[in-house]
Design an enzyme around this catalytic site. Sequence first.
Site: not given
Ligand code: NAD
Length: 301
Positions: A159, A147, A198, A126
């Site tokens: 995005e 994204h 964002n 993000s």
């Molecule tokens: N939450 C949102 O609304 C949102 C929206 C758009 C983008 N994002 C982006 O998406 C990404 C993930 O966010 P999320 O909300 O799914 O987080 P989350 O905490 O729900 O999930 C992240 C996952 O990544 C896993 N992980 C961590 N290190 C790892 C590795 N080395 N190999 C494999 N898996 C690994 C964790 O175990 C966890 O299950 C981030 O970059 C975040 O900025 C989030």
Amino acid sequence: MSTGPGADIRRVGVVGCGLMGAGIAEVCARAGLDVVVHEVSPGAAEAGHARIAGSLDRGVRRGKLSWADREAALNRVRVSADLTDFADRDLVVEAATEDEKVKCELFTELDRIVVREDALLASNTSSLPIMKLGMATTRPHQVIGVHFFNPVPVLELVEIVPSLLTAPQTQVRAEEFVTEVLGKKVIRAQDRAGFVVNALLVPYLLSAIRMLESGHASAEDIDTGMVLGCAHPMGPLSLADLIGLDTLTAIAEAMYADFKDPLHAPPPLLLRMVEAGLLGRKSGRGFHDHSEPRKVPAKVN
Ligand SMILES: NC(=O)c1ccc[n+]([C@@H]2O[C@H](COP(=O)([O-])OP(=O)(O)OC[C@H]3O[C@@H](n4cnc5c(N)ncnc54)[C@H](O)[C@@H]3O)[C@@H](O)[C@H]2O)c1
């Protein structure tokens, strides 16, 4: 079926199967693609698989897909705790925790593992610079930000974020894949923390948290104000809970690091809540209690 430059992408790898990775894996599987999802451990991989199955079940209950389509989609997804299973992937979408070190290490590993020379290496970050992820590989011209928005099966927007070194052909293939294969809409953004959405949304969410922190209004009233007064589908504190307060903090910190503007500094209340493990919906409690259905108006999807 598309025959354009993104149509050759049939084997997708998704790194991370949390909120976003599970959603990305689901939409890819529903589009008929072969999907491998990587998690940190066999237990996390199984939990991720259950998250995808649960979301597909909700889709069936809401009449968005048939039981047969649910079965077919789930059969196209394999979870793995071994990143070398990504060797044959045409596209990898990294959706691991919003942590620069974790992501850079993953991109270095993916660069070593993924065999196809013109494979796309995408990140769902993000806020972290796509350039840094590209420079962690020997092929920054194939690294791009893709994204998605939460919940991925519901929200249409993606995005597309090229870095200064991303090849035009990489961007064309990524856009074609997202629009023609996944059926989403794209907007394009420069490689600046927060991209478009964002950059506008995060200062608003942080303002709502500061408003709560200063005793200006209650959480319920802040959310109800924006739902009923501005016709937003949900209030800012409910949205922060949906995003995940740990993820919101990481995004705000990355934006603060990029712009050095106090507008993006995470308020102490947010930091204390993350330290306390109050992460929003994913932990059952954030600004609101998510252990029971809420009465405040909130149209999630
Ligand atoms: N939450 C949102 O609304 C949102 C929206 C758009 C983008 N994002 C982006 O998406 C990404 C993930 O966010 P999320 O909300 O799914 O987080 P989350 O905490 O729900 O999930 C992240 C996952 O990544 C896993 N992980 C961590 N290190 C790892 C590795 N080395 N190999 C494999 N898996 C690994 C964790 O175990 C966890 O299950 C981030 O970059 C975040 O900025 C989030």
